[in-house]
Each structure stands twice: as structure tokens, then as C-alpha cells.
Design an enzyme around this catalytic site. Structure first.
Site, PDB file in Angstrom:
ATOM      1  N   ASP B 141       0.832   1.368  -0.726  1.00 62.84           N
ATOM      2  CA  ASP B 141       0.964   2.641  -0.001  1.00 62.84           C
ATOM      3  C   ASP B 141       2.366   2.910   0.530  1.00 62.84           C
ATOM      4  O   ASP B 141       2.683   4.035   0.887  1.00 62.84           O
ATOM      5  CB  ASP B 141      -0.030   2.686   1.165  1.00 62.84           C
ATOM      6  CG  ASP B 141      -1.456   2.826   0.682  1.00 62.84           C
ATOM      7  OD1 ASP B 141      -1.656   3.428  -0.393  1.00 62.84           O
ATOM      8  OD2 ASP B 141      -2.369   2.341   1.369  1.00 62.84           O
ATOM      9  N   GLN B 297      -4.184   1.840 -10.274  1.00 64.25           N
ATOM     10  CA  GLN B 297      -2.809   1.965  -9.797  1.00 64.25           C
ATOM     11  C   GLN B 297      -2.348   0.741  -8.991  1.00 64.25           C
ATOM     12  O   GLN B 297      -1.162   0.551  -8.803  1.00 64.25           O
ATOM     13  CB  GLN B 297      -2.645   3.240  -8.989  1.00 64.25           C
ATOM     14  CG  GLN B 297      -3.445   3.289  -7.704  1.00 64.25           C
ATOM     15  CD  GLN B 297      -3.722   4.711  -7.233  1.00 64.25           C
ATOM     16  OE1 GLN B 297      -2.844   5.416  -6.787  1.00 64.25           O
ATOM     17  NE2 GLN B 297      -4.971   5.134  -7.337  1.00 64.25           N
TER      18      GLN B 297
END
Lengths: 405, 405
Positions: B141, B297
């Protein structure tokens, strides 16, 4: 000296452009045609004279195009009317081809495209128009008859297999893991889902269960199997083909069916979500993840099989060679000598035989329980997903080149 | 001579194991500790004495482990109780660490893990237990404070960017194309979605719109923008972060929210499906595809950034070096000298400052319309996604090695 034209049709693959480049190379060597035209958006575009001169494109751009996924000449899902009903489109198309002095037409596509090739060559023969029509196989589904496999399949299988190992690892990190469901494409056949049998970690297949359209799906048996496996190992990895059916041949995903394509095929999807719901409702565990690979599996050039790229290239090359010999109404087919010393060779098959026909995954390669694949199938898959391509990068991401935009 | 232990916590990344290997290498060079233990499944496993001796593993296996995605020591989402409420877990953990003669504890994780590091080091200092605690950053993130970026992010961004170009190509093959929506992770921050600004075809970004949690989402403005763009170019490519919010800070996907994790975070997902429904209901086009990249991902080592792998490795290496100097309660942070001659160097930051804190995507890098990213951001992203790793293959798929199974 006359010209030829090549166009692409149907769903894209990672290697469909390699076939175009193979044909260009063959013409460079043989100088059989003065120009190689590219028809943009298949027959639909050609009927609108969307035609470019591929022979005029620089070698550098053609080399980027060779390693570019998806139909770089554009595609269509255009079905010619039956000749008995109307010959108008046929006449218009032939008129345009003659205008460009084209004597050979090449179509890279699946079984619907082979239907087009068969119809056009029939019309051309009947009306003595002096144009040959040749098909070059393409489909990630691997479901064309009379070919050992299809260009596009190996790369899709390589991406799916790699993804299966990687998502298996992701799904196994906690003490209390859940159930992971990977959904692959495959409306009628289970080749793609089945190919995950070669995805292994520490010499053990990552998939616990693989479900294909060729083995009828029983939800009670499914839940029983999954529950047992989950109790045994505290995690379950499931691979499922979008097109699985019940014993009456009804698509399991039928309730999620929202649209039909131009050929009247139901647009499937959402089987993994359905299985997820079944597991949740049965109360096996609350931790269930489903992943629909969707279009990723047919465009992932970054994880393509180099063997697949090479075979797609060769199929284009050989199509030109056969066309020069006067062949028409045929499709290039790939044959294998054997699995261990894998060696592909090419021949021709009547396009009509391939058209509107489906090659199913052999039921003798499915286990008795109908939920896994045997070793013979692994030996079939292994050579098709070999090696990685050498891509060109622009900055830090792949550099691709297309002609339809 | 004492020992040390390293463990992993939170959501996996593609490069989290490289940090473990970096630490192993540092110890091999410095011989600071007799043994490097691996704690399986983070603190949760260590509390159950699930501890292995990583120093005894062969170099070959460690090298496979280095290029294996996902937490190969297993992970947990275990939150220590506040010391004020109970010190029991702290005492048990310290007891186990002493049993193994461990004087340094390393935790590879995100902000929740840094909370653990801060608490443990505080407890250890207060009670004079003679064990240091060090954090090694990890999260796709990219939302940790006081570090230029986090290991794991570059690889996720590389996979997402590559995928954006490839799915854009797939979504553009027909004369009449539709609208494609790519959904990335990013509960609180838009770093991943924003990174697609560097995904280009023919020197033009493939994304038409990029939506982040940092710019409030207005459905009317969204539909107006998408309609206009679709009328202009007959296709639209949209990237959206799972965590986009409306002007009141409410998650757009809130209605799809089905569960919460152990830290009380809502489990998001399904924003792309929501946007798809909006577009369909507005009647802009019937051809709308959405793709949720989901766990792919964060585990796609096959498309990882080599720069990211190297930095994860170095972060592990440097953590050991600092621990030997007696540092505790800190996290390794990565700093950049500049963008063009990109060069990373490492320092330390208080783990407490990082814990339970979020680093948002800079609003000055978002355009005025709130639907795209500016050039400065591209310059930030570019160096982080550099080069491809050299993976080992087994048969034709990557060979990976983990220790938690």
C-alpha cells in the site's frame, strides 16, 4: 505481382500478432507478394476499406508488434451470412480485395473465423475469383479440432499456472487459512483449467480440485469433497472452468448469465462466486476468496510462453508458404512428434472441418471422481509453456505497438 | 553468543521474503548472532513455539526463498493487548525468546506490526529484559509514514502497470469498444491506483481516469466525465482504488462490505462492480467490464521489480546492523537522494511514530478535477519499478520455497 492481406478475428490472445509477423517475415524471404496488407478489425474493417500497408512498417516497429499482446490489427465478431441467404457481402468483399490486387487472404482466428474462411473459399472457387483463403489458428481455449494445440493457449496456460502457484502461496500464510477458488476461461472446454495440474509447490500440485465442463458438476459431491479436504488440511485450493455444467448439461453459472455475443454464445462468468456462496451457505468456513482471472489470462504477454510465440510466428510463416502453393479453404494445424523431445510440425486441414466444431478435453485424462487431472495430461501441457519472451521496455514497463489506434 | 529471530506479519507482498534473506546474509557476513531463527506465523506462532533455525537451511534453498512471493514464514494478524490491560502475552513471549537465547527480534510488517514493535520494546526497556525489537517495513500500500516508500510497493505497482497496458490493449480491439474498470487495492490510500499513471501505450497514458481515496468521489461528476470521454473516443479506461470515498468520507463500496479483519478494518472490494452498475444504469454503454486485481497484485513475483527486491533485501540487512548497535523500538526507513539518479539509503525511525498512522497520497499530485495524477508523481513512481528479477524455474513454472508448509 499481386498482394496479400492478413486480418485478425475473435477474442484476442497474447501471441496473435506473432502470426502476422511470421507471415511478414515469410514474404520478406520469398517475395511472393508485392505488398502485405493488414485489414483492421477483421472482415468488418475490410468491408469499410480499413486497410494498411504492413510491408511499409519499419523492422523495429514490427519487432515490437511481434511481442505485443492482443489483436494489434483490431478484431471483430462478424459472421458472414450464409451464401444461400445472401451473397451481397461476399461480392463487396471480393470487389475490395480485387481493388487492392489481393490474391491471398489470411485470417487469424478460432472456429468462427474458420467458418468465414470456409465460406469465402467456397464462394471464390464457385465464382472463379482467383483469390485463396487461408486460416491461421488462434484461441486461448485450445478447442480447435485437427490441431494438437492452438497458438495462444500455451501463454494463457503459463500465466494461469504461474498465478495458481502465486495465489496459492498468498492463500496459505495464516494458521487458519480459508478456501481459494481460481476461475479460468473456457466456455465449452476445460483445457485452461486443466493446465493448472502442472502448477506445483515443493513437487506437489497446488490445486486440490480442478473442475471442467467435460465432467458433470454435482454440488453435493463438491461440498462433500471440499469439506473433507478442509478438515484435513485447513485450506483448499480449487480451480474451476467458467463453463462447468450439471449432469443435464446446464451451465452452473447460468443464473449469472447476462448477455449473449453476436454468435449467440452465452457470456459466462461468475462460477467462482457461485461456488463461494455454496461453501459459505454450507458453513464449511467463512474464509472463502474467489478470483476470476478474466481477460488477464489472454493478454499477459509479460508472462507468455516463448514456445507459443514461436509457434504462432511459424504458423503465419507456413500459411504464406501454403497459399503460394495454391492451397485455399484450409487452416494451418500444429502437430507434435512426441512429448519428451517436443518438436512441432505444421500441416493443413480443411477449414470447414474446424469451423463450428469443438475439441473437448479428453475424459480419459480426468480422474474417476471428476475433480482432478492425470499425469498424461501434465505431459501434454508441459512443453507448451516453455521459456519466457525477451520483451522490449519503455521506461520500466513493456513497450508495445499496435496498428488499430 | 546469542541468537536472533525474524518473523513476518500482516498481508503478504511479493518481496517480503527478501528482507528475511537480507538479514541472513548480514549475519553471515558479521557473525553477530550464532543462529537466526524464523518465527512461523508471526507472534501468534512464536507464542506456540513454532520456531525454525534458518541458519541451518542450505544456500540453495535460501536463494529460492529470496525470490518467492508471499510470507514464506507464514503470517498472522495478531494484535497484542495494551500493556495497561494485560502483560501476560508480553511475559510469555519474552520467556520463549529467552528460552531460545534470543536478544534481537525482527518483525517484517506494516503499521500494525510497528505497533507491536513499539509495544514490545517499551515493555522490554521498562522491565530490563535485554532484548531489542526492530521493524522492517513491508506493505504494497506504500502508506507507512517516515519512509520514502515501502518494500512491496514497487513490485505491486509494476504488476498493476503492466496489467493496465495489457488489459487496455485487450479492451480496445473492436470498432465498438466499451468501458474497462481496473480495481486496485488501497483501503486508505491511492498509491497503487495512482501508480498506473506511468502505464503508457505509444507515449500516452492508457488510463483516462484514476480515482483515489484522497480525492472525494462524486458519482454525478464521474458519470458526466465518463459519458463525455466515451462519446469522444468510443472507449474509456478507468482505474479505481478499492477505498474511494464520497465527500462525507464514506466508503463508496460500503454497501458491499461483508466482513471486518481482526484490527477492525472493513474488508473492502467490489467498487469496480459498483461503478460498472452506475455506468450501465446511466445507459452510457452496455459494454462495461470490471476487473478486481485482488491478491494477484501482492504476490506476482513473476512480474516483480528487481529494485524492490533489492531494497527489501537491504532493509533486512540494515535492520541487523542497527540492532547490533543496540537500537530498539525502531523501523528501518528508505530515503531517496533524487529521482533521476535514483539512489536509496536507509535510516531509522521510531516504530511508534509509524504505528497506527497513515501516509496519504499527496493531494498536490492529483489534478484539479480529482480524476488524474500529475507528472511529478510519475517521476516519483518510475525508479521504484525498475528491472525484472532472475527467477529459478522448475519445469516451466517458477520454483518457489517456503517454510510454513
Amino acid at each position: 505481382m499481386s498482394n496479400c492481406i492478413i486480418a485478425q478475428s475473435g477474442g484476442p490472445t497474447a501471441v496473435i500478432n506473432s502470426s502476422v509477423v511470421g507471415l511478414l517475415h515469410a514474404n520478406k524471404e520469398s517475395k511472393a507478394f508485392e505488398k502485405v496488407y493488414g485489414g483492421l478489425n477483421g472482415i468488418e474493417g475490410i468491408l469499410n476499406r480499413n486497410i494498411i500497408d504492413l510491408s511499409a512498417v519499419s523492422d523495429e516497429e514490427i519487432n515490437h508488434f511481434r511481442f505485443t499482446p492482443s489483436s494489434g490489427l483490431g478484431s471483430c465478431r462478424y459472421k458472414l451470412k450464409d451464401l444461400e441467404n445472401s451473397s451481397e457481402e461476399y461480392e463487396r468483399l471480393i470487389e475490395i480485395l480485387k481493388e487492392y490486387n489481393i490474391t491471398s487472404f489470411f485470417y487469424v482466428g478460432g472456429n468462427d473465423s474458420m467458418d468465414t474462411i470456409a465460406k469465402l473459399s467456397k464462394y471464390a472457387k464457385k465464382n472463379n475469383v482467383g483469390i485463396t483463403f487461408m486460416g491461421i489458428p488462434k484461441t486461448i481455449d485450445n478447442d480447435l479440432m485437427f490441431t494438437d494445440h492452438t497458438p495462444g493457449f500455451g501463454s494463457a496456460a503459463k500465466f494461469i499456472g504461474t498465478t495458481a502457484i502465486e495465489t496459492y502461496l498468498d492463500a496459505s500464510v495464516y494458521i487458519n487459512n480459508g478456501i481459494f477458488i481460481l476461475e479460468t476461461m473456457g466456455r465449452d472446454t476445460g483445457w485452461l483449467a486443466a493446465s493448472t495440474c502442472i502448477a506445483r509447490l515443493h513437487d506437489k500440485p497446488v490445486a486440490d480440485f480442478i473442475y471442467l465442463p467435460e465432467a458433470s458438476f454435482d454440488r453435493y459431491k463438491f461440498l462433500k469433497d471440499v469439506r473433507k479436504k478442509f478438515e484435513e488440511q485447513n485450506k483448499v485450493y480449487i480451480v474451476v472452468s467458467e463453463g462447468i455444467k450439471d449432469k443435464d448439461g446446464k451451465f452452473i453459472s447460468e443464473l449469472n448469465c447476462s448477455a449473449q455475443d453476436n454468435f449467440g454464445h452465452a457470456q459466462l462468468g461468475g462460477v467462482s462466486d457461485y461456488l463461494k456462496r455454496l461453501i459459505l451457505e454450507a458453513g464449511i468456513t467463512k474464509r472463502v476468496k474467489s478470483l476470476e482471472l478474466s481477460v488477464l489470462q489472454r493478454c499477459a504477454m509479460h508472462c507468455a510462453s516463448d514456445t507459443d510465440i514461436t509457434e504462432a510466428f511459424n504458423a503465419g510463416k507456413i500459411a504464406l508458404k501454403f497459399a503460394v502453393q495454391g492451397e485455399t479453404g484450409k487452416m494451418v494445424s500444429i502437430n507434435r512428434e512426441d512429448n519428451e523431445l517436443y518438436n512441432a510440425y505444421y500441416s493443413l486441414v480443411e477449414a470447414e472441418k474446424v469451423a463450428n466444431n469443438v475439441r473437448y478435453f479428453p475424459t480419459e485424462w480426468i480422474n474417476k471422481e471428476g475433480n482432478f487431472i492425470n499425469e498424461e495430461a501434465c505431459a501434454y501441457f508441459e512443453p507448451l509453456i516453455n521459456k519466457s519472451p525477451k520483451l522490449t521496455f519503455e521506461g520500466n514497463l513493456p513497450k508495445y505497438k499496435v496498428f488499430n489506434q
